[in-house]
Design a protein around this motif. Structure first.
Motif, PDB file in Angstrom:
ATOM      1  N   LEU A 191      -2.181  12.713   6.181  1.00 53.39           N
ATOM      2  CA  LEU A 191      -0.758  13.819   5.539  1.00 53.39           C
ATOM      3  C   LEU A 191      -0.979  13.388   3.862  1.00 53.39           C
ATOM      4  CD1 LEU A 191       2.064  12.649   7.855  1.00 53.39           C
ATOM      5  CD2 LEU A 191       0.586  14.872   8.059  1.00 53.39           C
ATOM      6  N   ASN A 192      -1.865  12.420   3.462  1.00 55.21           N
ATOM      7  CA  ASN A 192      -2.226  12.323   2.063  1.00 55.21           C
ATOM      8  C   ASN A 192      -0.840  11.866   1.488  1.00 55.21           C
ATOM      9  OD1 ASN A 192      -3.640  12.142  -0.227  1.00 55.21           O
ATOM     10  ND2 ASN A 192      -3.407  14.276  -0.858  1.00 55.21           N
ATOM     11  N   LEU A 193      -0.223  10.917   1.873  1.00 53.80           N
ATOM     12  CA  LEU A 193       1.044  10.274   1.499  1.00 53.80           C
ATOM     13  C   LEU A 193       0.671   9.939  -0.115  1.00 53.80           C
ATOM     14  CD1 LEU A 193       1.983   8.460   4.301  1.00 53.80           C
ATOM     15  CD2 LEU A 193       2.923  10.493   3.729  1.00 53.80           C
ATOM     16  N   ASP A 194       2.170   9.894  -0.775  1.00 57.97           N
ATOM     17  CA  ASP A 194       2.298   9.335  -1.799  1.00 57.97           C
ATOM     18  C   ASP A 194       3.140   8.069  -2.038  1.00 57.97           C
ATOM     19  OD1 ASP A 194       0.182  10.883  -3.311  1.00 57.97           O
ATOM     20  OD2 ASP A 194       1.713  12.403  -3.853  1.00 57.97           O
ATOM     21  N   ASP A 195       3.004   7.448  -1.116  1.00 54.73           N
ATOM     22  CA  ASP A 195       3.973   6.158  -0.748  1.00 54.73           C
ATOM     23  C   ASP A 195       3.205   4.711  -0.935  1.00 54.73           C
ATOM     24  OD1 ASP A 195       5.530   4.069   0.281  1.00 54.73           O
ATOM     25  OD2 ASP A 195       6.283   5.201   2.102  1.00 54.73           O
ATOM     26  N   ALA A 196       3.455   4.162  -1.827  1.00 61.80           N
ATOM     27  CA  ALA A 196       2.451   2.954  -2.415  1.00 61.80           C
ATOM     28  C   ALA A 196       2.710   1.835  -1.478  1.00 61.80           C
ATOM     29  CB  ALA A 196       2.822   2.557  -3.680  1.00 61.80           C
ATOM     30  N   ASN A 197       4.027   1.742  -0.633  1.00 63.02           N
ATOM     31  CA  ASN A 197       4.046   0.838   0.068  1.00 63.02           C
ATOM     32  C   ASN A 197       3.647   0.958   1.476  1.00 63.02           C
ATOM     33  OD1 ASN A 197       5.825  -1.082  -1.299  1.00 63.02           O
ATOM     34  ND2 ASN A 197       7.572   0.599  -1.177  1.00 63.02           N
ATOM     35  N   PHE A 198       3.425   2.251   1.890  1.00 55.72           N
ATOM     36  CA  PHE A 198       2.438   2.683   3.110  1.00 55.72           C
ATOM     37  C   PHE A 198       0.993   2.048   2.925  1.00 55.72           C
ATOM     38  CE2 PHE A 198      -0.167   5.278   5.152  1.00 55.72           C
ATOM     39  CZ  PHE A 198       0.297   5.342   6.433  1.00 55.72           C
ATOM     40  N   PHE A 199       0.564   2.566   1.621  1.00 58.76           N
ATOM     41  CA  PHE A 199      -0.789   2.030   1.675  1.00 58.76           C
ATOM     42  C   PHE A 199      -0.940   0.341   1.596  1.00 58.76           C
ATOM     43  CE2 PHE A 199      -1.128   6.407   0.590  1.00 58.76           C
ATOM     44  CZ  PHE A 199      -2.227   6.849   1.370  1.00 58.76           C
ATOM     45  N   LEU A 200       0.086  -0.267   0.845  1.00 64.32           N
ATOM     46  CA  LEU A 200       0.129  -1.728   0.840  1.00 64.32           C
ATOM     47  C   LEU A 200       0.346  -2.401   2.046  1.00 64.32           C
ATOM     48  CD1 LEU A 200       0.777  -4.574  -0.421  1.00 64.32           C
ATOM     49  CD2 LEU A 200       3.230  -3.875  -0.644  1.00 64.32           C
ATOM     50  N   LEU A 201       0.977  -1.754   3.139  1.00 67.70           N
ATOM     51  CA  LEU A 201       0.959  -2.388   4.332  1.00 67.70           C
ATOM     52  C   LEU A 201      -0.461  -2.127   5.051  1.00 67.70           C
ATOM     53  CD1 LEU A 201       2.556  -3.534   6.876  1.00 67.70           C
ATOM     54  CD2 LEU A 201       3.495  -1.312   7.490  1.00 67.70           C
ATOM     55  N   LEU A 202      -0.947  -1.114   4.822  1.00 69.87           N
ATOM     56  CA  LEU A 202      -2.134  -0.640   5.624  1.00 69.87           C
ATOM     57  C   LEU A 202      -3.112  -1.716   4.947  1.00 69.87           C
ATOM     58  CD1 LEU A 202      -3.678   1.144   7.596  1.00 69.87           C
ATOM     59  CD2 LEU A 202      -3.781   2.819   5.851  1.00 69.87           C
ATOM     60  N   GLY A 203      -3.246  -2.025   3.741  1.00 67.81           N
ATOM     61  CA  GLY A 203      -4.173  -2.836   3.157  1.00 67.81           C
ATOM     62  C   GLY A 203      -3.889  -4.391   3.780  1.00 67.81           C
ATOM     63  N   GLN A 204      -2.666  -4.661   3.605  1.00 67.59           N
ATOM     64  CA  GLN A 204      -2.553  -5.938   4.189  1.00 67.59           C
ATOM     65  C   GLN A 204      -2.870  -6.272   5.603  1.00 67.59           C
ATOM     66  OE1 GLN A 204       1.700  -6.031   3.355  1.00 67.59           O
ATOM     67  NE2 GLN A 204       1.425  -7.349   1.468  1.00 67.59           N
ATOM     68  N   ILE A 205      -2.697  -5.034   6.505  1.00 67.97           N
ATOM     69  CA  ILE A 205      -3.107  -5.363   7.797  1.00 67.97           C
ATOM     70  C   ILE A 205      -4.686  -5.151   8.070  1.00 67.97           C
ATOM     71  CG2 ILE A 205      -3.141  -4.173  10.039  1.00 67.97           C
ATOM     72  CD1 ILE A 205      -0.375  -3.256   9.492  1.00 67.97           C
ATOM     73  N   CYS A 206      -5.404  -4.246   7.251  1.00 68.93           N
ATOM     74  CA  CYS A 206      -6.858  -4.297   7.235  1.00 68.93           C
ATOM     75  C   CYS A 206      -7.399  -5.779   6.858  1.00 68.93           C
ATOM     76  CB  CYS A 206      -7.187  -2.968   6.562  1.00 68.93           C
ATOM     77  SG  CYS A 206      -7.146  -1.656   7.164  1.00 68.93           S
ATOM     78  N   ARG A 207      -6.718  -6.383   5.835  1.00 68.53           N
ATOM     79  CA  ARG A 207      -7.239  -7.659   5.403  1.00 68.53           C
ATOM     80  C   ARG A 207      -6.908  -8.543   6.705  1.00 68.53           C
ATOM     81  NH1 ARG A 207      -4.157 -12.309   3.450  1.00 68.53           N
ATOM     82  NH2 ARG A 207      -5.908 -13.861   3.009  1.00 68.53           N
ATOM     83  N   GLN A 208      -5.943  -8.567   7.394  1.00 67.14           N
ATOM     84  CA  GLN A 208      -5.785  -9.553   8.332  1.00 67.14           C
ATOM     85  C   GLN A 208      -6.951  -9.350   9.411  1.00 67.14           C
ATOM     86  OE1 GLN A 208      -1.582  -8.428   9.187  1.00 67.14           O
ATOM     87  NE2 GLN A 208      -0.942 -10.555   8.580  1.00 67.14           N
ATOM     88  N   THR A 209      -7.403  -8.076   9.850  1.00 64.00           N
ATOM     89  CA  THR A 209      -8.471  -7.701  10.465  1.00 64.00           C
ATOM     90  C   THR A 209      -9.635  -7.872  10.094  1.00 64.00           C
ATOM     91  OG1 THR A 209      -8.133  -5.496  10.273  1.00 64.00           O
ATOM     92  CG2 THR A 209      -6.755  -6.205  12.109  1.00 64.00           C
TER      93      THR A 209
END
Length: 172
Positions: A31-49
Protein backbone atom coordinates in the motif's frame (compact mmCIF):
# COMPACT_ATOMS: atom_id res chain seq x y z
CA UNK A 1 -6.73 -1.34 8.42
CA UNK A 2 -3.02 -0.78 8.93
CA UNK A 3 -3.39 -0.77 12.71
CA UNK A 4 -5.10 -4.17 12.59
CA UNK A 5 -2.18 -5.66 10.64
CA UNK A 6 0.31 -4.03 13.00
CA UNK A 7 -1.50 -5.39 16.07
CA UNK A 8 -1.70 -8.87 14.57
CA UNK A 9 2.00 -8.73 13.73
CA UNK A 10 2.82 -7.53 17.26
CA UNK A 11 0.87 -10.44 18.74
CA UNK A 12 2.60 -12.92 16.44
CA UNK A 13 6.00 -11.45 17.33
CA UNK A 14 5.25 -11.77 21.05
CA UNK A 15 4.50 -15.46 20.49
CA UNK A 16 7.69 -16.03 18.51
CA UNK A 17 5.90 -16.38 15.19
CA UNK A 18 8.28 -14.02 13.42
CA UNK A 19 7.78 -15.30 9.88
CA UNK A 20 4.01 -14.94 10.20
CA UNK A 21 4.44 -11.43 11.60
CA UNK A 22 6.67 -10.44 8.68
CA UNK A 23 4.18 -11.81 6.15
CA UNK A 24 1.36 -9.84 7.81
CA UNK A 25 3.37 -6.66 7.63
CA UNK A 26 4.61 -7.25 4.09
CA UNK A 27 1.01 -7.64 2.98
CA UNK A 28 0.49 -4.00 3.92
CA UNK A 29 3.75 -2.68 2.46
CA UNK A 30 2.25 -2.88 -1.02
CA UNK A 31 0.00 0.00 0.00
CA UNK A 32 3.14 2.19 0.08
CA UNK A 33 2.52 3.43 3.57
CA UNK A 34 4.01 6.54 5.08
CA UNK A 35 3.97 5.19 8.65
CA UNK A 36 7.47 5.20 10.15
CA UNK A 37 6.44 3.03 13.12
CA UNK A 38 5.11 0.39 10.76
CA UNK A 39 8.48 0.15 9.01
CA UNK A 40 10.26 0.22 12.37
CA UNK A 41 8.33 -2.85 13.53
CA UNK A 42 8.91 -4.63 10.23
CA UNK A 43 12.64 -3.88 10.41
CA UNK A 44 12.87 -5.09 14.01
CA UNK A 45 11.13 -8.36 13.20
CA UNK A 46 13.33 -8.90 10.14
CA UNK A 47 16.37 -8.42 12.39
CA UNK A 48 15.04 -11.03 14.82
CA UNK A 49 14.72 -13.49 11.93
CA UNK A 50 18.21 -12.55 10.68
CA UNK A 51 16.87 -11.09 7.44
CA UNK A 52 19.43 -8.32 7.69
CA UNK A 53 19.12 -6.78 4.20
CA UNK A 54 15.35 -6.46 4.66
CA UNK A 55 15.77 -5.16 8.21
CA UNK A 56 18.18 -2.50 6.99
CA UNK A 57 15.86 -1.54 4.12
CA UNK A 58 12.81 -1.16 6.36
CA UNK A 59 14.65 0.70 9.12
CA UNK A 60 16.12 3.12 6.59
CA UNK A 61 12.60 3.63 5.23
CA UNK A 62 11.37 4.38 8.76
CA UNK A 63 14.15 6.92 9.18
CA UNK A 64 13.41 8.53 5.84
CA UNK A 65 9.82 9.03 7.02
CA UNK A 66 10.83 10.19 10.51
CA UNK A 67 14.52 11.09 10.89
CA UNK A 68 14.01 11.66 14.63
CA UNK A 69 12.74 8.13 15.29
CA UNK A 70 15.65 7.10 17.49
CA UNK A 71 14.31 3.57 17.98
CA UNK A 72 14.85 3.01 14.26
CA UNK A 73 18.42 4.30 14.49
CA UNK A 74 19.19 2.10 17.47
CA UNK A 75 17.66 -0.92 15.72
CA UNK A 76 19.67 -0.13 12.60
CA UNK A 77 22.79 0.00 14.76
CA UNK A 78 21.97 -3.49 16.02
CA UNK A 79 21.51 -4.71 12.42
CA UNK A 80 24.99 -3.43 11.58
CA UNK A 81 26.45 -4.98 14.75
CA UNK A 82 24.82 -8.32 13.96
CA UNK A 83 26.56 -8.27 10.58
CA UNK A 84 29.90 -7.14 11.99
CA UNK A 85 29.71 -3.80 10.20
CA UNK A 86 31.29 -1.85 13.05
CA UNK A 87 31.95 1.40 11.21
CA UNK A 88 28.31 1.55 10.12
CA UNK A 89 27.14 0.78 13.66
CA UNK A 90 29.46 3.45 15.05
CA UNK A 91 28.29 6.10 12.58
CA UNK A 92 24.64 5.22 13.25
CA UNK A 93 25.23 5.52 16.99
CA UNK A 94 27.01 8.86 16.69
CA UNK A 95 24.08 10.55 14.95
CA UNK A 96 21.62 9.51 17.66
CA UNK A 97 20.31 12.32 19.84
CA UNK A 98 21.96 12.35 23.25
CA UNK A 99 18.76 11.12 24.92
CA UNK A 100 18.84 7.98 22.76
CA UNK A 101 22.56 7.47 23.36
CA UNK A 102 22.02 7.35 27.11
CA UNK A 103 18.88 5.21 26.92
CA UNK A 104 19.27 1.55 27.94
CA UNK A 105 19.23 0.37 24.32
CA UNK A 106 21.64 3.10 23.26
CA UNK A 107 24.06 2.30 26.07
CA UNK A 108 23.93 -1.39 25.21
CA UNK A 109 24.71 -0.65 21.55
CA UNK A 110 27.62 1.57 22.63
CA UNK A 111 28.98 -1.20 24.86
CA UNK A 112 28.66 -3.78 22.08
CA UNK A 113 30.51 -1.50 19.66
CA UNK A 114 33.29 -1.04 22.22
CA UNK A 115 33.37 -4.80 22.83
CA UNK A 116 33.79 -5.56 19.13
CA UNK A 117 36.56 -2.96 18.94
CA UNK A 118 38.28 -4.64 21.93
CA UNK A 119 37.83 -1.51 24.03
CA UNK A 120 36.81 -3.56 27.05
CA UNK A 121 37.36 -0.85 29.67
CA UNK A 122 35.12 1.58 27.78
CA UNK A 123 32.47 -1.12 27.35
CA UNK A 124 32.59 -1.94 31.07
CA UNK A 125 32.20 1.72 31.98
CA UNK A 126 29.17 2.03 29.69
CA UNK A 127 27.59 -1.16 31.04
CA UNK A 128 28.00 0.05 34.61
CA UNK A 129 25.97 3.14 33.67
CA UNK A 130 23.35 0.90 32.08
CA UNK A 131 23.10 -1.40 35.09
CA UNK A 132 22.68 1.58 37.41
CA UNK A 133 19.93 2.91 35.17
CA UNK A 134 18.23 -0.44 34.62
CA UNK A 135 19.36 -3.07 37.16
CA UNK A 136 17.10 -5.79 35.69
CA UNK A 137 18.86 -5.66 32.27
CA UNK A 138 20.13 -9.25 32.29
CA UNK A 139 21.93 -8.95 28.94
CA UNK A 140 23.97 -6.05 30.33
CA UNK A 141 24.99 -8.16 33.32
CA UNK A 142 25.93 -11.09 31.07
CA UNK A 143 28.05 -8.90 28.82
CA UNK A 144 29.64 -7.21 31.82
CA UNK A 145 30.64 -10.59 33.29
CA UNK A 146 32.00 -11.67 29.91
CA UNK A 147 34.07 -8.50 29.57
CA UNK A 148 35.53 -8.89 33.06
CA UNK A 149 36.43 -12.47 32.16
CA UNK A 150 38.09 -11.32 28.93
CA UNK A 151 40.09 -8.77 30.93
CA UNK A 152 41.21 -11.54 33.30
CA UNK A 153 39.24 -10.26 36.30
CA UNK A 154 37.43 -13.44 37.27
CA UNK A 155 36.61 -12.11 40.76
CA UNK A 156 34.61 -9.20 39.28
CA UNK A 157 32.93 -11.58 36.83
CA UNK A 158 31.87 -13.82 39.74
CA UNK A 159 30.39 -10.84 41.59
CA UNK A 160 28.32 -9.99 38.49
CA UNK A 161 27.15 -13.61 38.18
CA UNK A 162 26.09 -13.72 41.83
CA UNK A 163 24.22 -10.44 41.33
CA UNK A 164 22.49 -11.93 38.26
CA UNK A 165 21.36 -14.96 40.23
CA UNK A 166 19.74 -12.62 42.74
CA UNK A 167 18.10 -10.65 39.95
CA UNK A 168 16.66 -13.73 38.27
CA UNK A 169 15.21 -14.87 41.59
CA UNK A 170 13.51 -11.48 41.97
CA UNK A 171 12.26 -11.45 38.35
CA UNK A 172 10.71 -14.94 38.51
Amino acid sequence: YVDVYRNIANAMQMHGRYEDAVSQLKAVVVLNLDDANFFLLLGQICRQTKQFPDAEKYLLRALSLDPLLSAASVSLGYVYLDQGRLQWAESTFQVLPESAQISPRGLFVRARIDQYQHQFSAAIKTLKKLVLQKPQHISAHLLLARLYTLKGDSAAAKVICVRMIGLTDVLT
